[in-house]
Every structure is written in C-alpha cells, then in structure tokens.
Design an enzyme around this catalytic site. Structure first.
Site, PDB file in Angstrom:
ATOM      1  N   GLY A  35       0.812  -1.205   0.000  1.00  0.00           N
ATOM      2  CA  GLY A  35       0.000   0.000   0.000  1.00  0.00           C
ATOM      3  C   GLY A  35       0.851   1.263   0.000  1.00  0.00           C
ATOM      4  O   GLY A  35       0.665   2.157  -0.829  1.00  0.00           O
ATOM      5  N   GLU A 191       0.460 -23.335   0.050  1.00  0.00           N
ATOM      6  CA  GLU A 191       1.659 -23.161  -0.775  1.00  0.00           C
ATOM      7  C   GLU A 191       2.896 -23.693  -0.057  1.00  0.00           C
ATOM      8  O   GLU A 191       3.727 -24.388  -0.640  1.00  0.00           O
ATOM      9  CB  GLU A 191       1.835 -21.673  -1.132  1.00  0.00           C
ATOM     10  CG  GLU A 191       0.759 -21.207  -2.100  1.00  0.00           C
ATOM     11  CD  GLU A 191       0.816 -19.731  -2.453  1.00  0.00           C
ATOM     12  OE1 GLU A 191       1.464 -18.962  -1.727  1.00  0.00           O
ATOM     13  OE2 GLU A 191       0.201 -19.353  -3.463  1.00  0.00           O
TER      14      GLU A 191
HETATM   15  C1  FAD Z   1       3.645 -15.331   3.808  1.00  0.00           C
HETATM   16  C2  FAD Z   1       2.637 -14.403   3.185  1.00  0.00           C
HETATM   17  C3  FAD Z   1       2.141 -14.699   1.927  1.00  0.00           C
HETATM   18  C4  FAD Z   1       1.201 -13.848   1.324  1.00  0.00           C
HETATM   19  N1  FAD Z   1       0.754 -14.151   0.073  1.00  0.00           N
HETATM   20  C5  FAD Z   1      -0.102 -13.302  -0.555  1.00  0.00           C
HETATM   21  C6  FAD Z   1      -0.529 -13.558  -1.899  1.00  0.00           C
HETATM   22  O1  FAD Z   1      -0.144 -14.542  -2.510  1.00  0.00           O
HETATM   23  N2  FAD Z   1      -1.357 -12.643  -2.475  1.00  0.00           N
HETATM   24  C7  FAD Z   1      -1.803 -11.527  -1.821  1.00  0.00           C
HETATM   25  O2  FAD Z   1      -2.524 -10.728  -2.399  1.00  0.00           O
HETATM   26  N3  FAD Z   1      -1.428 -11.272  -0.556  1.00  0.00           N
HETATM   27  C8  FAD Z   1      -0.595 -12.127   0.091  1.00  0.00           C
HETATM   28  N4  FAD Z   1      -0.206 -11.870   1.378  1.00  0.00           N
HETATM   29  C9  FAD Z   1      -0.798 -10.729   2.085  1.00  0.00           C
HETATM   30  C10 FAD Z   1      -0.104  -9.445   1.687  1.00  0.00           C
HETATM   31  O3  FAD Z   1       1.277  -9.565   1.933  1.00  0.00           O
HETATM   32  C11 FAD Z   1      -0.657  -8.285   2.493  1.00  0.00           C
HETATM   33  O4  FAD Z   1      -2.046  -8.237   2.388  1.00  0.00           O
HETATM   34  C12 FAD Z   1      -0.063  -6.977   2.002  1.00  0.00           C
HETATM   35  O5  FAD Z   1       1.332  -7.005   2.186  1.00  0.00           O
HETATM   36  C13 FAD Z   1      -0.661  -5.787   2.736  1.00  0.00           C
HETATM   37  O6  FAD Z   1      -0.024  -4.626   2.320  1.00  0.00           O
HETATM   38  P1  FAD Z   1       0.234  -3.440   3.352  1.00  0.00           P
HETATM   39  O7  FAD Z   1       0.806  -2.320   2.568  1.00  0.00           O
HETATM   40  O8  FAD Z   1      -0.987  -3.202   4.146  1.00  0.00           O
HETATM   41  O9  FAD Z   1       1.297  -4.032   4.374  1.00  0.00           O
HETATM   42  P2  FAD Z   1       2.743  -4.659   4.122  1.00  0.00           P
HETATM   43  O10 FAD Z   1       2.951  -4.982   2.700  1.00  0.00           O
HETATM   44  O11 FAD Z   1       2.882  -5.756   5.117  1.00  0.00           O
HETATM   45  O12 FAD Z   1       3.722  -3.478   4.488  1.00  0.00           O
HETATM   46  C14 FAD Z   1       3.783  -2.931   5.772  1.00  0.00           C
HETATM   47  C15 FAD Z   1       5.105  -2.226   5.899  1.00  0.00           C
HETATM   48  O13 FAD Z   1       5.073  -1.420   7.058  1.00  0.00           O
HETATM   49  C16 FAD Z   1       6.304  -1.540   7.752  1.00  0.00           C
HETATM   50  N5  FAD Z   1       6.034  -1.232   9.160  1.00  0.00           N
HETATM   51  C17 FAD Z   1       5.183  -1.870   9.995  1.00  0.00           C
HETATM   52  N6  FAD Z   1       5.139  -1.250  11.186  1.00  0.00           N
HETATM   53  C18 FAD Z   1       6.001  -0.213  11.112  1.00  0.00           C
HETATM   54  C19 FAD Z   1       6.391   0.791  12.043  1.00  0.00           C
HETATM   55  N7  FAD Z   1       5.868   0.875  13.272  1.00  0.00           N
HETATM   56  N8  FAD Z   1       7.302   1.706  11.637  1.00  0.00           N
HETATM   57  C20 FAD Z   1       7.836   1.647  10.385  1.00  0.00           C
HETATM   58  N9  FAD Z   1       7.487   0.724   9.475  1.00  0.00           N
HETATM   59  C21 FAD Z   1       6.572  -0.194   9.826  1.00  0.00           C
HETATM   60  C22 FAD Z   1       6.726  -2.969   7.500  1.00  0.00           C
HETATM   61  O14 FAD Z   1       8.126  -3.120   7.662  1.00  0.00           O
HETATM   62  C23 FAD Z   1       6.284  -3.178   6.064  1.00  0.00           C
HETATM   63  O15 FAD Z   1       7.275  -2.858   5.126  1.00  0.00           O
HETATM   64  C24 FAD Z   1       0.740 -12.692   2.006  1.00  0.00           C
HETATM   65  C25 FAD Z   1       1.255 -12.408   3.271  1.00  0.00           C
HETATM   66  C26 FAD Z   1       2.189 -13.256   3.857  1.00  0.00           C
HETATM   67  C27 FAD Z   1       2.740 -12.920   5.218  1.00  0.00           C
END
Ligand code: FAD
Length: 452
Positions: A35, A191
């Site tokens: 995101g 997976e």
């Molecule tokens: C093993 C695994 C497999 C997955 N496979 C799939 C798939 O095949 N297809 C799919 O669509 N989704 C998949 N997902 C889910 C997907 O990864 C998440 O839904 C997605 O990453 C959410 O995006 P986001 O931007 O909300 O958070 P994220 O991508 O998790 O990013 C959050 C970021 O915030 C940072 N962060 C967190 N807290 C702090 C803080 N306090 N200070 C500074 N930085 C911080 C983290 O380091 C990270 O970089 C999978 C998840 C996992 C764990």
C-alpha cells in the site's frame, strides 16, 4: 492553488534532518509495503514532499516468502532496496525507522529512536503481523511467516531438523524431528505445505542417505471443513486432492489447542509429536497508534469512505491495517486492496492540495485470487472463471513475475523456477544464522512482533 498549502507543517527544533522542506505540503507515509509503496509511486514527481518511513530498508514481496523458506529463492530475489526505488525522484525520500507514535496535535510522527517528522498528510500503511489469538504457548512454539527473517529461520530450522534426524537412532526422536506441522489451510499454508513436501522428497535418500521418504511427514491442519476458505469450494477440494497426491497429510476440522517444542495438541484431544510448527492461521493489524484511533472488532483502524481515519481528517489508513467495508465484510488482507487504496489516497491528497473537490468513495475492484500447490498445480479465480492445474499454475507464475519489483529480481526468480522445473532442485539448502549487530538493532529493523 498549486503546490502550497496554508499552514503547512514547519520543521521544529527536534525534527530529523530529513525534514528539510521546500514549503510544499508534506506527506509522510508510514510503511513501504504494497500500500505505502503504491501511494509513494503515485505521488512521485507531484507537487508534494513525500517522506516514506519503514522499519526495513526494502520492499518485501510477501507472496514468495514461502519459496525463501523452502530453499528455492534467495532473500534478495523478493526484496528491493527502497532508496533505489526513489533514487531519481525529485520529491520522494526514504528513511529507515520504526515509528512508535503519532503526535496528533503537533501533526508529527515520532520514531522509536526519538526523531520526529512533521506532516500535512499522514498515510498509515503498516500492514499486519502473525496472530496467535492470545494462545501464548502456541506463539512461543510456532514459527510464523511475517518477514524475511522468519522465512530464513524456517529454512534453517527445517534443514537443521534433517541434520539432527540423520544423526539420531532413537525412533521416537527421529519421528518428532521428521514431522512438520503446518497450521492454517489458507493460501500461505497450502503453498508452503506443497513446497515443503517437494523439498523433503528431494533430499531424502540423496543428501541424507539414511533418511527415507516414508519417515517424513508433513501435516496440514485446518480448522474449517475444507482448505482455501476464501476460494469457491471446488477449488479447495482440488487443492486438498493435489496436496494429498504429493504426500501432504491434510486434516480439516482440526483446531490447535496448545503446543510446546515437542508436541502439538488438538482440541479433539489428539497430539502430534513434532519439532516444527509453522503458523499461517491468522494475522492481525500491526500499527503504533494504540487506542488513539477508533478500531473495528478485528482491531483494524476505522476509516471513512475516502479512507481517512475517523476523527483524523489529515490522516489516511490503507491495506491490512485499515477496516474498509466491502459487501458486508471487511476487505481481505491481500496485496491488491492495499495497492488500490494506496493509489486512491495519493489521488485524494493531490486533489486536496490542488483545492479540488474530494474524490468519490474508494471502490475496490476485485481482479481475482490465486494460490499454487506446487509443480503444474494451482487454483485461480477471476472474472467469473475458475482455473485449476497447469493453466492456473502458468497464470500464477505470470502474475507473480509481473508484480515483483526490479528486473534483476524477476530474472532471478524466473531462472530459479526454470532450474527447479528442469532439474527438480531447490538449491539454497544452507543453514545461515545471522549474528546480531548493535547498529542494525538500533534501527528497530526486523520482523513485526507477533500478536499473542
Ligand atoms: C507469507 C505471506 C504470503 C502472502 N501471500 C499473498 C498472496 O499470494 N497474495 C496476496 O494478495 N497477498 C498475500 N499476502 C498478504 C499481503 O502480503 C498483504 O495483504 C499486504 O502485504 C498488505 O499490504 P500493506 O501495505 O498493508 O502491508 P505490508 O505490505 O505488510 O507493508 C507494511 C510495511 O510497514 C512496515 N512497518 C510496519 N510497522 C512499522 C512501524 N511501526 N514503523 C515503520 N514501518 C513499519 C513494514 O516493515 C512493512 O514494510 C501474504 C502475506 C504473507 C505474510
């Protein structure tokens, strides 16, 4: 009005060096996952100053973490340095730091190291961490999936179990070391279980001449009555059959009650002796806002139709951390909703900066979901179509290569997959324990802390 905003946050004496401003509105994005990165890219070369903060210095492609954990990909194949992403950007800067809190009145983000960063617009995109639903013993005994460190730990652990089993004669201890329990029959569990079976069958009797395939056991536990609950029932049934054919023991309707480093106990009273419990049964939002923001029952941050945090008009929440209503439920914790929300929020911020009317409410466009079970086998559903087998597997490869960041990473992943397909090999069978470094530790880098 173009590029400036009356009352734009000014850096204060306690603010970090990166806050040197241009007078343009400051956007602070916390979290550079799917995101946050989509939002920052959309704001690139726009009339705002963007500061992207993350506890890690790389963007992580989580869908391929299980391939790092099963010796097929290198960590660097699924991670991309964030400073490199924005090297040529005139207005987006990255800073590695763990955000600890937000000063809502002073409109500043405070890091664990005590630095502060002023903002005019805040985008919270901190994702989620493993959720053990309050079961402390299970949290202690299991290995989760969130983060490269955990995926590498899992690889080390599985290979170390094989090394120890090869040296042990006592049958019960051998059985324990060679039984691998995966909890959670969603896409990640399916997976991982499929890939783990492939790895174990590859090395049994070869790298480890004293270990036979018949001694190895991969057990996949799912609480519901079928696998892949988010997919249509026929796809879940296909996945179960495909896993069984590959040697995975699938147990549905199986709830984990407790665990320690020797045994998993199920709620029906049965027990499985094991040295390995892999947790893929749930995640919970992970953010530093505590109770300063309203939350849904699942503890995700409540947002309005334009993704602004309720009661905080200058702050947005996106991705796993945000509770966005979708057809009577919350949007699933997947990467497409996070990326679409990131781009939407960037557009909303630019409209606000330009003094234009607010955008129409956020609408998620579901482009489909997929999961792979292993060689030539996957499930996919999109545009009303349901695919299984080789075609779904090819579609899975195409989509994952398309979304991986960086040409080198795409090439490396493709080469590894081709190598594995042609040579039946998972070559990264190395046990590497990282030594802690005080300077790195001071950054607060590392996997998110699990919810217990
Ligand atoms: C093993 C695994 C497999 C997955 N496979 C799939 C798939 O095949 N297809 C799919 O669509 N989704 C998949 N997902 C889910 C997907 O990864 C998440 O839904 C997605 O990453 C959410 O995006 P986001 O931007 O909300 O958070 P994220 O991508 O998790 O990013 C959050 C970021 O915030 C940072 N962060 C967190 N807290 C702090 C803080 N306090 N200070 C500074 N930085 C911080 C983290 O380091 C990270 O970089 C999978 C998840 C996992 C764990």
């Amino acid at each position: 009005m173009s590029g400036t905003k009356p009352g734009a946050a000014e850096p204060g004496p306690g603010d970090a060096a990166e806050t040197e401003g241009t007078g343009r509105p400051r956007v602070v994005i916390v979290g550079a996952g799917f995101g946050g990165l989509a939002c920052a890219r959309k704001l690139n070369r726009q009339p705002v100053d963007v500061l992207l903060l993350d506890r890690r210095n790389y963007h992580l492609f989580t869908p391929l973490l299980y391939q790092v954990a099963t010796s097929l990909l290198n960590p660097s194949d699924i991670a991309y340095p964030l400073r490199a992403v924005f090297r040529r950007s005139p207005n987006v800067r990255f800073h590695q730091a763990e955000v600890a809190s937000v000063d809502w009145v002073g409109r500043r983000v405070i890091t664990a190291g005590g630095q502060s960063f002023p903002y005019d617009y805040l985008v919270l995109a901190t994702g989620s961490s493993d959720n053990y639903f309050g079961n402390e013993p299970v949290a202690r005994a299991a290995i989760g999936f969130k983060g490269l460190e955990r995926a590498q730990r899992l690889r080390n652990h599985v290979l170390a179990c094989l090394e120890r089993a090869a040296a042990v004669r006592e049958p019960a201890e051998r059985t324990r070391l060679l039984t691998f329990v995966v909890v959670g029959g969603g896409p990640t569990g399916v997976e991982y279980a499929g890939a783990l079976c492939e790895l174990l069958h590859l090395v049994a009797g070869k790298d480890y001449p004293t270990l036979s395939r018949s001694e190895l056991r991969v057990v996949l536990l799912e609480g519901r009555d079928r696998l892949l609950g988010m997919f249509a029932a026929p796809l879940g049934i296909y996945a179960e059959r495909a896993l069984r054919r590959r040697g995975v023991e699938v147990r549905t309707g199986a709830m984990v009650a407790s665990a320690d480093e020797r045994t998993v106990r199920l709620s029906d009273g049965s027990a499985i002796p094991t040295a390995t419990i892999v947790w893929s049964a749930g995640v919970a939002p992970d953010d530093p806002l505590g109770d300063t923001v309203p939350r849904s029952r699942s503890r995700r941050v409540e947002v309005g139709p334009d993704l602004r945090i309720r009661g905080r008009p200058d702050a947005f929440a996106i991705g796993d951390v945000a509770s966005v209503a979708w057809g009577g439920v919350e949007l699933p914790m997947l990467s497409p909703p996070a990326m679409q929300a990131g781009r939407y929020v960037a557009r909303a911020i630019l409209r606000s900066v330009r003094g234009a009317s607010p955008p129409p409410p956020f609408r998620y466009i579901d482009k489909g979901t997929m999961a792979t079970i292993g060689r030539n086998a996957a499930v996919a559903s999109f545009a009303g179509l349901r695919l299984t087998g080789f075609v779904a597997w090819l579609a899975w490869i195409f989509v994952h290569i398309y979304y991986l960041i960086g040409f080198r990473n795409r090439l490396a992943a493709l080469m590894s997959w081709a190598w594995n397909y042609l040579r039946w090999d998972r070559p990264i069978r190395i046990i590497v324990e990282a030594e802690p470094d005080p300077v790195v530790e001071a950054l607060g880098a590392g996997p998110p802390r699990p919810h217990r």
